[in-house]
Design a protein around this motif. Structure first.
Motif, PDB file in Angstrom:
ATOM      1  N   LYS A  48       0.767  -1.245   0.000  1.00  0.00           N
ATOM      2  CA  LYS A  48      -0.112  -0.117  -0.008  1.00  0.00           C
ATOM      3  C   LYS A  48       0.815   1.196   0.128  1.00  0.00           C
ATOM      4  N   GLY A  49       0.902   1.992  -0.839  1.00  0.00           N
ATOM      5  CA  GLY A  49       1.625   3.318  -1.139  1.00  0.00           C
ATOM      6  C   GLY A  49       3.282   2.870  -1.445  1.00  0.00           C
ATOM      7  N   PHE A  50       3.311   1.651  -1.929  1.00  0.00           N
ATOM      8  CA  PHE A  50       4.822   1.665  -2.201  1.00  0.00           C
ATOM      9  C   PHE A  50       4.659   0.855  -3.452  1.00  0.00           C
ATOM     10  N   PHE A  51       5.818   1.001  -4.319  1.00  0.00           N
ATOM     11  CA  PHE A  51       5.908   0.147  -5.603  1.00  0.00           C
ATOM     12  C   PHE A  51       6.521  -1.458  -5.155  1.00  0.00           C
ATOM     13  N   ALA A  52       6.269  -2.100  -5.953  1.00  0.00           N
ATOM     14  CA  ALA A  52       6.606  -3.568  -5.771  1.00  0.00           C
ATOM     15  C   ALA A  52       7.112  -4.044  -7.276  1.00  0.00           C
ATOM     16  N   CYS A  53       8.199  -4.875  -7.150  1.00  0.00           N
ATOM     17  CA  CYS A  53       8.685  -5.440  -8.316  1.00  0.00           C
ATOM     18  C   CYS A  53       8.292  -6.877  -8.277  1.00  0.00           C
ATOM     19  N   TYR A  54       7.852  -7.617  -9.365  1.00  0.00           N
ATOM     20  CA  TYR A  54       7.397  -8.916  -9.428  1.00  0.00           C
ATOM     21  C   TYR A  54       7.800  -9.611 -10.674  1.00  0.00           C
ATOM     22  N   LEU A  55       7.816 -11.084 -10.482  1.00  0.00           N
ATOM     23  CA  LEU A  55       8.225 -11.898 -11.606  1.00  0.00           C
ATOM     24  C   LEU A  55       7.101 -12.898 -11.671  1.00  0.00           C
ATOM     25  N   LEU A  56       6.722 -13.075 -13.005  1.00  0.00           N
ATOM     26  CA  LEU A  56       5.575 -14.189 -13.320  1.00  0.00           C
ATOM     27  C   LEU A  56       6.001 -14.971 -13.982  1.00  0.00           C
ATOM     28  N   THR A  57       5.786 -16.045 -13.957  1.00  0.00           N
ATOM     29  CA  THR A  57       6.046 -17.159 -14.865  1.00  0.00           C
ATOM     30  C   THR A  57       4.763 -18.020 -15.615  1.00  0.00           C
ATOM     31  N   TYR A  68       8.278 -12.954 -16.767  1.00  0.00           N
ATOM     32  CA  TYR A  68       7.811 -11.580 -17.365  1.00  0.00           C
ATOM     33  C   TYR A  68       8.165 -10.935 -16.025  1.00  0.00           C
ATOM     34  N   ILE A  69       8.870  -9.838 -16.240  1.00  0.00           N
ATOM     35  CA  ILE A  69       8.963  -8.921 -14.807  1.00  0.00           C
ATOM     36  C   ILE A  69       8.182  -7.837 -15.112  1.00  0.00           C
ATOM     37  N   GLY A  70       7.899  -6.925 -13.969  1.00  0.00           N
ATOM     38  CA  GLY A  70       7.352  -5.724 -13.981  1.00  0.00           C
ATOM     39  C   GLY A  70       7.453  -5.159 -12.602  1.00  0.00           C
ATOM     40  N   PHE A  71       6.740  -3.839 -12.292  1.00  0.00           N
ATOM     41  CA  PHE A  71       6.508  -3.232 -11.203  1.00  0.00           C
ATOM     42  C   PHE A  71       5.165  -2.446 -11.096  1.00  0.00           C
ATOM     43  N   THR A  72       4.712  -2.427  -9.841  1.00  0.00           N
ATOM     44  CA  THR A  72       3.335  -1.758  -9.917  1.00  0.00           C
ATOM     45  C   THR A  72       3.144  -1.255  -8.478  1.00  0.00           C
ATOM     46  N   VAL A  73       2.088  -0.840  -8.046  1.00  0.00           N
ATOM     47  CA  VAL A  73       1.574  -0.307  -6.501  1.00  0.00           C
ATOM     48  C   VAL A  73       0.419  -1.285  -6.147  1.00  0.00           C
ATOM     49  N   ASN A  74       0.034  -2.046  -6.771  1.00  0.00           N
ATOM     50  CA  ASN A  74      -0.999  -3.084  -6.600  1.00  0.00           C
ATOM     51  C   ASN A  74      -0.860  -4.331  -7.201  1.00  0.00           C
ATOM     52  N   PRO A  98      -2.349 -18.660 -18.805  1.00  0.00           N
ATOM     53  CA  PRO A  98      -2.432 -18.036 -17.343  1.00  0.00           C
ATOM     54  C   PRO A  98      -0.874 -17.564 -16.870  1.00  0.00           C
ATOM     55  N   TRP A  99      -0.771 -16.781 -15.876  1.00  0.00           N
ATOM     56  CA  TRP A  99       0.661 -16.490 -15.145  1.00  0.00           C
ATOM     57  C   TRP A  99       0.518 -16.457 -13.614  1.00  0.00           C
ATOM     58  N   GLU A 100       1.427 -16.816 -13.122  1.00  0.00           N
ATOM     59  CA  GLU A 100       1.655 -17.255 -11.679  1.00  0.00           C
ATOM     60  C   GLU A 100       2.657 -16.017 -11.081  1.00  0.00           C
ATOM     61  N   MET A 101       2.343 -15.317 -10.186  1.00  0.00           N
ATOM     62  CA  MET A 101       3.491 -14.474  -9.369  1.00  0.00           C
ATOM     63  C   MET A 101       4.343 -15.458  -8.390  1.00  0.00           C
ATOM     64  N   VAL A 102       5.510 -15.344  -8.989  1.00  0.00           N
ATOM     65  CA  VAL A 102       6.515 -16.337  -8.458  1.00  0.00           C
ATOM     66  C   VAL A 102       7.171 -15.489  -7.202  1.00  0.00           C
ATOM     67  N   VAL A 103       7.656 -13.851  -7.381  1.00  0.00           N
ATOM     68  CA  VAL A 103       8.177 -13.261  -6.553  1.00  0.00           C
ATOM     69  C   VAL A 103       7.754 -11.947  -6.529  1.00  0.00           C
ATOM     70  N   CYS A 104       7.569 -11.457  -5.345  1.00  0.00           N
ATOM     71  CA  CYS A 104       6.930  -9.987  -5.182  1.00  0.00           C
ATOM     72  C   CYS A 104       7.733  -9.492  -4.215  1.00  0.00           C
ATOM     73  N   ILE A 105       8.575  -8.246  -4.664  1.00  0.00           N
ATOM     74  CA  ILE A 105       9.419  -7.590  -3.585  1.00  0.00           C
ATOM     75  C   ILE A 105       8.615  -6.144  -3.557  1.00  0.00           C
ATOM     76  N   ASN A 111       8.701   4.953  -8.226  1.00  0.00           N
ATOM     77  CA  ASN A 111       8.915   4.161  -9.520  1.00  0.00           C
ATOM     78  C   ASN A 111      10.404   4.287  -9.800  1.00  0.00           C
ATOM     79  N   VAL A 112      10.946   5.225  -9.500  1.00  0.00           N
ATOM     80  CA  VAL A 112      12.250   5.671 -10.093  1.00  0.00           C
ATOM     81  C   VAL A 112      13.301   4.881  -9.143  1.00  0.00           C
ATOM     82  N   SER A 113      12.902   4.539  -7.952  1.00  0.00           N
ATOM     83  CA  SER A 113      13.734   3.499  -7.215  1.00  0.00           C
ATOM     84  C   SER A 113      13.499   1.942  -7.579  1.00  0.00           C
ATOM     85  N   ALA A 114      12.233   1.933  -7.805  1.00  0.00           N
ATOM     86  CA  ALA A 114      12.109   0.550  -8.138  1.00  0.00           C
ATOM     87  C   ALA A 114      12.649   0.067  -9.637  1.00  0.00           C
TER      88      ALA A 114
END
Length: 130
Positions: A48-57, A68-74, A98-105, A111-114
């Motif tokens: 909540k209120g932070f950016f998260a980086c994630y890895l999908l498989t 696939y990797i990306g970043f989001t707030v939700n 379909p995709w599964e989220m393997v890692v979410c940091i 977003n500049v820091s992510a």
């Protein structure tokens, strides 16, 4: 070289910065209070209120091993977008659903820091997976 507006006296006009000692209008105070309250509400809550980086498989047997990797707030909303449950998913992931989220940091304040972290992960994955 780009130049600013020229003032009548021949000098370049400078953007005025707000003086902190100047009184703030009541509307400005309300906006600042709302921002402070939203920050306080989101303190200590993951994602909540932070950016998260994630890895999908990909879970598709045909596309086994695709990531696939990306970043989001939700992250929860974003995985639903990637899987097509709600609109606005990335077009790169559309064919390998379909995709599964393997890692979410999470915990990146902007977003500049992510983004540098995201690029580092992408580089490492590219080197590992070839």
């Amino acid at each position: 070289m780009r130049r600013g507006k020229i003032a009548p006296d021949g000098n370049e006009a400078r953007k005025e910065t707000r003086n902190p000692s100047m009184p703030i209008s009541s509307r400005g105070r309300e906006n600042q209070e709302q921002i402070r309250e939203s920050r306080n509400e989101n303190k200590g809550k993951p994602g909540k209120g932070f950016f998260a980086c994630y890895l999908l498989t990909s879970l598709s047997p045909r596309h086994k091993g695709h990531t696939y990797i990306g970043f989001t707030v939700n992250p929860l909303r974003r995985i639903r977008q990637h899987n097509g449950e709600i609109g606005s998913g990335a077009w790169r992931t559309k064919s390998r659903r379909p995709w599964e989220m393997v890692v979410c940091i999470y915990g990146f304040p902007t977003n500049v820091s992510a983004h540098p972290f995201l690029m580092l992960v992408a580089k490492l994955l590219f080197n590992l997976l070839g």
